[in-house]
Design an enzyme around this catalytic site. Structure first.
Site, PDB file in Angstrom:
ATOM      1  N   HIS A 177      -0.603   4.153  -1.645  1.00 35.64           N
ATOM      2  CA  HIS A 177      -0.172   5.516  -1.323  1.00 35.64           C
ATOM      3  C   HIS A 177       1.264   5.507  -0.796  1.00 35.64           C
ATOM      4  O   HIS A 177       2.142   6.202  -1.315  1.00 35.64           O
ATOM      5  CB  HIS A 177      -1.111   6.122  -0.276  1.00 35.64           C
ATOM      6  CG  HIS A 177      -0.733   7.507   0.151  1.00 35.64           C
ATOM      7  ND1 HIS A 177      -1.359   8.637  -0.318  1.00 35.64           N
ATOM      8  CD2 HIS A 177       0.226   7.945   0.998  1.00 35.64           C
ATOM      9  CE1 HIS A 177      -0.793   9.713   0.215  1.00 35.64           C
ATOM     10  NE2 HIS A 177       0.172   9.319   1.034  1.00 35.64           N
ATOM     11  N   GLU A 178       1.492   4.695   0.220  1.00 34.28           N
ATOM     12  CA  GLU A 178       2.828   4.669   0.818  1.00 34.28           C
ATOM     13  C   GLU A 178       3.847   4.097  -0.161  1.00 34.28           C
ATOM     14  O   GLU A 178       5.001   4.517  -0.171  1.00 34.28           O
ATOM     15  CB  GLU A 178       2.818   3.869   2.129  1.00 34.28           C
ATOM     16  CG  GLU A 178       1.931   4.466   3.223  1.00 34.28           C
ATOM     17  CD  GLU A 178       2.187   5.947   3.503  1.00 34.28           C
ATOM     18  OE1 GLU A 178       3.325   6.417   3.301  1.00 34.28           O
ATOM     19  OE2 GLU A 178       1.232   6.645   3.906  1.00 34.28           O
ATOM     20  N   HIS A 203       5.097   6.853  -2.308  1.00 31.80           N
ATOM     21  CA  HIS A 203       6.192   7.585  -1.644  1.00 31.80           C
ATOM     22  C   HIS A 203       7.494   6.785  -1.750  1.00 31.80           C
ATOM     23  O   HIS A 203       8.564   7.337  -1.970  1.00 31.80           O
ATOM     24  CB  HIS A 203       5.889   7.770  -0.155  1.00 31.80           C
ATOM     25  CG  HIS A 203       4.905   8.853   0.162  1.00 31.80           C
ATOM     26  ND1 HIS A 203       5.045  10.145  -0.300  1.00 31.80           N
ATOM     27  CD2 HIS A 203       3.795   8.854   0.949  1.00 31.80           C
ATOM     28  CE1 HIS A 203       4.043  10.886   0.179  1.00 31.80           C
ATOM     29  NE2 HIS A 203       3.265  10.131   0.934  1.00 31.80           N
ATOM     30  N   HIS A 216       9.173   7.190  -4.935  1.00 31.07           N
ATOM     31  CA  HIS A 216       9.810   8.511  -4.994  1.00 31.07           C
ATOM     32  C   HIS A 216      11.223   8.423  -4.390  1.00 31.07           C
ATOM     33  O   HIS A 216      12.162   9.035  -4.877  1.00 31.07           O
ATOM     34  CB  HIS A 216       8.948   9.499  -4.203  1.00 31.07           C
ATOM     35  CG  HIS A 216       9.134  10.944  -4.565  1.00 31.07           C
ATOM     36  ND1 HIS A 216       8.571  11.955  -3.820  1.00 31.07           N
ATOM     37  CD2 HIS A 216       9.818  11.553  -5.560  1.00 31.07           C
ATOM     38  CE1 HIS A 216       8.901  13.111  -4.362  1.00 31.07           C
ATOM     39  NE2 HIS A 216       9.655  12.909  -5.412  1.00 31.07           N
TER      40      HIS A 216
HETATM   41 ZN   LIG Z   1       1.496  10.584   1.993  1.00 28.67          ZN
END
Ligand SMILES: [Zn+2]
Length: 695
Positions: A479-480, A483, A486
């Protein structure tokens, strides 16, 4: 660099925050930076920034895009640079001096920004440009930046009367102070509590868990002992595994009481004041409620749209949770237990039920989820999707010896970013997991490569053993890292549009989407290998692991949505309704029929997402809003028949991961997928679709 030119030639600058960094890739020289460097650096940064803004407002030339909007983008470089280093330390490696500065700084920061964001002359220039934006012959990204800049100033109150602005400034200052207090209280309550696990207290706990508990003890100078802290990555596995019902109760109560202990760290009064001030600010800006104000500038747009999504998922999730509750109770009774299922029992019996039904429990897979291998897996997926490669660098300064750094190169071997990974829990770190940056990508004045980091709170392996992850930890890692991608793949002109500078309810799309790869057999077969034998995850265990992912989703969805709904209610109802936070919490949970055996994922007093600052205020629903998209988006790869399909991956890169805030998020999604997201994908992913049809 502008920040060095202001230094007096007679006294060479000795503050490492105020000179150009001579480190590789101009990274922060952490070893040279000490707490006393921050306030002088911030003071200088405030002066520089204010002067840059004054130069824009005093510019006699007719306002144009370059002398106003681009000039604003160029301003505040030193402030951005010093802030990035400081807030990284505040969250990931603080100490009493840093926290003391943080307290003082929150007010100084508000006092610095208020006169800029409410500057009538500056806003006048922005309004003028915004009104004739169609005639300015702007690129798509320039147009987006102008619109975002106008919206930002307008929503900060730049167009208000002088009286209203003065009050707004006071409110902002007070809110800044309260947000800081909220998180300091929470950290203090977490730091003050620990439970020593004697030999007799370890029934049910795995060897790897005990090893982590020993490592945590060592971290606190209690070598040879084993302790439990209030970090979520300790508490949840403990509640799943511990056979000691009395200890489960004790730990659960301490965890859910953080910030609500009636001591000096109590957050109840802080919440009441925050809500009242947010409501007042929203009304000054012409909105009926804070939620209406906040949601105007999101994909969801209105509180009604948010409630609609949450309620649609709530019903089937609650129905599933109630059915699961009955099964768990039946299990207790069958065992001869003469008690009703309590919140501290749920995870324990759910885990037993999972073992009985799916013949699978977390501890069976943990030996296969070695942290280093899962990091490799996250990198490998990025290589296969986006062509980027990773090589570890040992020469980059870091803020703590546990932090690792990798250089990221694009498919042509050019430097793209540095990625910092800070994975282990320690007392100086806030709980939770997050991504942020030490420098954002931009190319306004030449290419600037980003410095992106991930912070997690995994437990260390003890005695030289590798760190082993739970399935939840492994998902958090991906998940991290989503990010982080991104931030690292960002390819925009303007710094304020870089990477994760997108709507809150869009920002979880790149992160949650990335989780999908972690749970795929193609990935697990390669990277989930036993930490001692190196054996790959057995086929049968892999199947059970994947099947077990849909297990207990009623519980997970209920704990999430109850938190999201309470967040919405806090910011929709008059602030006077929540003067007693606990009573409000109970009343709202009653209204939605919250199962008594499940607690909110975040009780208000520890709900840092919505009270440490305003980023997720009236915005906790964002995870689910993004999930509608991520559940649907992964389908594009499934339909292509290859989870690394290159054409789909290229669109994902070009339309989602690299565009930052430079395009409208709805348009970005449709460009990637060719259509709007299909709403049932979320229910299907959570295994709740059949309950939804029955409910
Ligand atoms: Zn998040």
């Amino acid at each position: 660099m502008s920040e060095t030119s202001a230094a007096s030639p007679a006294a060479p600058e000795t503050n490492p925050l105020l000179v150009a960094w001579q480190t590789p890739h101009q990274t922060p020289p952490f070893a040279e930076i000490t707490p006393e460097h921050f306030m002088p650096a911030f003071e200088r940064a405030f002066i520089d920034h204010a002067a840059e803004v004054a130069a824009i407002t005093h510019d006699p030339a007719v306002p144009d895009f370059d002398n106003t909007i681009t000039a604003l983008e160029r301003s505040g470089k030193l402030l951005t640079k010093v802030s990035a280093v400081f807030y990284d330390l505040v969250s990931a490696h603080s100490n009493p001096s840093i926290l003391e500065i943080d307290k003082e700084l929150s007010l100084r920061m508000a006092r610095h920004w208020n006169p800029i964001m409410m500057n009538a002359v500056l806003f006048g220039r922005i309004v003028m440009l915004h009104e004739k934006r169609k005639e300015l012959d702007l690129t798509g990204e320039q147009m987006r930046l102008l619109e975002r800049t106008y919206t930002r100033f307008h929503r900060a109150g730049a167009g208000l009367s002088d009286d209203a602005k003065a009050r707004m400034a006071e409110i902002n200052e007070r809110l800044a102070h309260l947000g800081t207090s909220f998180s300091h209280h929470l950290l203090a309550d977490e730091q003050e509590w620990l439970l020593e696990l004697g030999e007799g207290d370890r029934a049910g706990l795995s060897d790897t868990f005990i090893a982590s508990a020993k490592a945590a003890a060592e971290e606190r100078g209690m070598a040879g002992k084993a302790i439990l802290t209030l970090s979520r990555s300790f508490v949840e596995p403990f509640l799943k595994a511990s056979e000691r019902r009395d200890l489960r109760e004790k730990v659960f109560k301490a965890f859910t009481a953080r910030g609500d202990n009636g001591n000096a760290n109590d957050n109840n009064a802080v919440i009441v004041e925050i809500l009242a001030l947010r409501e007042e600010a929203a009304k000054l800006l012409g909105f009926p409620t804070y939620a209406a104000y906040r949601l105007e500038d999101t994909m969801a747009k209105t509180p009604e749209a948010v409630r609609g999504l949450l309620e649609r998922v709530w019903k089937p999730a609650r129905a599933r949770a109630l059915a699961d509750r009955d099964q768990l109770q039946a299990m207790i009774t069958a065992e001869g237990g003469n008690f009703a299922l309590a919140p501290w029992d749920w995870r324990y019996y759910a885990e037993k039920l999972r073992q009985a039904k799916a013949n699978f429990d977390d501890s069976a897979i943990k030996p296969y989820l070695v942290l280093d291998h899962m990091i490799e897996a996250a990198f490998d997926c990025a290589t296969r999707l986006f062509g980027i490669t990773f090589s570890e660098r040992k020469d980059i300064p870091v803020w703590h010896p546990d932090v690792r750094v990798w250089e990221v190169r694009d498919r042509d071997g050019r430097h793209q970013a540095l990625f910092y990974g800070d994975y282990f829990a320690r007392p100086s770190k806030r709980s939770g997991a997050w991504m942020s940056s030490l420098r954002d990508q931009q190319k306004l004045d030449g290419e600037v490569a980003p410095l992106i980091f991930n912070i997690c709170n995994f437990s260390k392996g003890a005695d030289g053993q590798p760190s082993l992850l739970s399935p939840d930890d492994a998902r958090t890692l991906f998940h991290e890292f989503g990010h982080a991608l991104h931030g690292m793949l960002s390819n925009v002109m303007f710094p304020s549009l870089a990477g994760t500078s997108v709507f809150t309810d869009f920002v979880e799309l790149p992160s949650q989407l990335y989780e999908h790869w972690q749970e795929r057999p193609e990935v697990l077969q390669r990277f989930a290998r036993h930490y001692q034998t190196g054996e790959p995850l057995p086929e049968d265990l892999l199947k059970r692991f994947i099947a077990a992912r849909k297990f207990n989703q009623g519980f997970a969805t209920v704990e999430f949505i109850s938190s999201a709904l309470i967040d919405l209610e806090f910011h929709t109802q008059p602030a006077s309704a929540s003067r007693d936070v606990r009573t409000f919490e109970q009343a709202e949970l009653g209204k939605i029929g919250m199962p008594e055996e499940i607690a909110m994922r975040h009780r208000p007093q520890q709900f840092g997402h919505i009270f440490s600052g305003d980023y997720y205020a009236a915005g906790y629903y964002s995870y689910m809003w993004s999930e509608v998209m991520d559940a649907d988006a992964f389908g594009a790869f499934e339909e292509a028949g290859d989870i690394f399909d290159s054409a789909t991956a290229k669109r994902l890169h070009d339309d989602i991961y690299s565009t930052g805030g430079s395009v409208d998020p709805e348009a970005a999604y449709v460009a990637f997928r060719g259509r709007e997201p299909e709403p049932d994908a979320l229910l299907r992913r959570r295994g709740l679709l059949d309950t939804a049809e029955a409910a």
